[in-house]
Design a protein around this motif. Structure first.
Motif, short mmCIF file in Angstrom:
data_model
loop_
_atom_site.label_atom_id
_atom_site.label_comp_id
_atom_site.label_asym_id
_atom_site.label_seq_id
_atom_site.Cartn_x
_atom_site.Cartn_y
_atom_site.Cartn_z
N HIS A 11 35.29 44.89 61.19
CA HIS A 11 35.87 44.04 62.24
C HIS A 11 36.46 42.78 61.62
N LYS A 12 35.71 42.18 60.68
CA LYS A 12 36.19 40.98 59.99
C LYS A 12 37.47 41.30 59.21
N ALA A 13 37.47 42.46 58.52
CA ALA A 13 38.65 42.84 57.73
C ALA A 13 39.86 43.06 58.62
N ARG A 14 39.63 43.61 59.81
CA ARG A 14 40.75 43.82 60.73
C ARG A 14 41.38 42.50 61.13
N GLY A 119 44.06 50.99 53.55
CA GLY A 119 43.66 52.39 53.58
C GLY A 119 42.27 52.52 54.14
N ILE A 120 41.96 53.70 54.65
CA ILE A 120 40.63 53.95 55.18
C ILE A 120 39.63 54.03 54.03
N PRO A 121 38.33 53.99 54.30
CA PRO A 121 37.33 54.08 53.23
C PRO A 121 37.44 55.38 52.42
N ASN A 122 37.21 55.25 51.12
CA ASN A 122 37.10 56.39 50.22
C ASN A 122 38.39 57.20 50.10
N VAL A 123 39.54 56.52 50.25
CA VAL A 123 40.82 57.23 50.18
C VAL A 123 41.45 57.16 48.78
N GLY A 124 40.86 56.34 47.91
CA GLY A 124 41.39 56.21 46.56
C GLY A 124 42.20 54.95 46.33
N ILE A 146 33.25 50.39 49.77
CA ILE A 146 32.78 49.62 48.61
C ILE A 146 33.40 48.22 48.64
N THR A 147 34.73 48.16 48.88
CA THR A 147 35.41 46.86 48.97
C THR A 147 35.02 46.18 50.28
N LYS A 148 34.55 44.94 50.18
CA LYS A 148 34.04 44.26 51.38
C LYS A 148 34.89 43.05 51.79
N GLN A 149 35.77 42.56 50.89
CA GLN A 149 36.54 41.39 51.25
C GLN A 149 37.94 41.44 50.65
N GLN A 150 38.84 40.68 51.26
CA GLN A 150 40.23 40.66 50.84
C GLN A 150 40.37 39.90 49.52
N ASP A 163 44.82 42.97 48.55
CA ASP A 163 43.90 44.09 48.73
C ASP A 163 43.00 43.83 49.93
N THR A 164 42.80 44.85 50.74
CA THR A 164 41.96 44.72 51.94
C THR A 164 40.85 45.77 51.90
N PRO A 165 39.71 45.49 52.51
CA PRO A 165 38.64 46.50 52.57
C PRO A 165 39.10 47.74 53.34
#
Length: 318
Positions: A11-14, A119-124, A146-150, A163-165
């Motif tokens: 939600h924060k990343a959005r 990208g969605i999680p685990n997409v590469g 894995i990525t939690k912050q911009q 880069d975004t989570p």
């Protein structure tokens, strides 16, 4: 099964993505080539508007070649959109991404270009970023989120990546898309039911790639139902419990993990035509649910008003 997974950091990343989009020149959206439609984030489409978008079909070495080409052509029918298939082994093609993105904003020639990569999680996505940067910037792994912050990453040639989570969306209204996301590993394991996803995988593979199942699991024929297919796989792989009964959960995990790892060969789980049908069906389903919800609200309000009137009448009589 309804698959939903939207932890707080998403939600924060959005919100951060929404705030940052007006400041970037181009969006690079990383998709999974096996599910180009289901790995598209509908929130992003709403947020980016007409901003140029490069759709990167990652993990294309796990997808059907012909279908990947079909999806590239489909995406590029939209003005301002380019599509490029990549694999983690084809570094030269990954390195071309920044030049493709730069050419999409010719008015910025000679200036620094800011590209938001999503990208969605685990997409590469993190693997692509590390190659573009020439060093390990983003954490990688087979676990989603894995990525939690911009973060901002300078990748040379006057291009900066924002880069975004990995972000999903609060409600995956298309049930089949939810299954596909879970099947490729974009939903955290604690939020999924392997048996349910295994049944979905069994149905799809039996309908579209039966020969792969026969060869991989040494099956003389494909059983008529998804349950029977999972049981046949379980017996071949020794997933037996008390009473010589097949452990459905273990057998389902084997099928899902074989699919994720490429053990069943290259496959694509959706086509543009399938996407159009599912979009229409999903719109109708959402509208029907909204109408039912409004009807229930109206009934509750009427019941409340009736109760209030009854109470007033009771007080007046006393």
């Amino acid at each position: 099964m309804s698959i939903q997974w939207f932890p707080g950091h998403m939600h924060k990343a959005r919100l951060e993505m929404q705030a940052g989009l007006p400041k970037v020149d181009v969006v690079i959206e990383v998709l999974d080539a096996r599910i180009p439609y289901s790995s598209e984030n509908p929130m992003l489409a709403e947020l980016r508007g007409d901003k140029p978008c490069l759709k990167v079909l990652a993990k294309s070495d796990l997808a059907d070649d012909a279908m990947t080409a079909t999806w590239q052509a489909y995406f590029e029918q939209t003005v301002g959109v380019r599509a490029q298939a990549v694999t983690s082994e084809d570094v030269p093609t990954i390195m071309k991404l920044k030049h493709i993105a730069a050419r999409m904003v010719p008015h910025r020639e000679g200036k620094t270009i800011d590209a938001m990569i999503v990208g969605i999680p685990n997409v590469g996505k993190s693997t692509i970023i590390n190659y573009l940067a020439g060093r390990k910037i983003a954490k990688t792994g087979n676990t989603p989120a894995i990525t939690k912050q911009q973060q901002r990453v300078h990748i040379g040639d006057s291009v900066t990546l924002v880069d975004t989570p990995g972000v999903l969306w609060p409600n995956v209204h298309n049930v089949d898309s939810g299954y596909r996301l879970a099947l490729i590993g974009s939903i955290k394991e604690t939020a999924i039911d392997y048996a349910d996803i295994g049944f979905f995988a069994a149905r799809y593979m039996a309908a579209h790639y039966p020969e792969r199942l026969s060869e991989r699991f040494d099956l003389p024929s494909i059983p008529a139902t998804d349950l029977e297919l999972i049981e046949a796989i379980g017996r071949k792989r020794g997933c037996l419990g008390k009473g010589n009964l097949v452990d459905i959960d273990r057998a389902s995990r084997i099928l899902v993990l074989e699919l994720r790892s490429g053990g069943l060969g290259r496959f694509t789980l959706e086509t543009p035509e399938m996407m159009e049908r599912e979009k229409a069906r999903t719109v109708a389903d959402v509208a029907a649910k909204a109408e039912a919800s409004q009807a229930n609200d109206a009934k509750r309000k009427k019941r409340f008003r009736d109760q209030q009137r009854a109470k007033r009448k009771s007080r007046e009589m006393n």
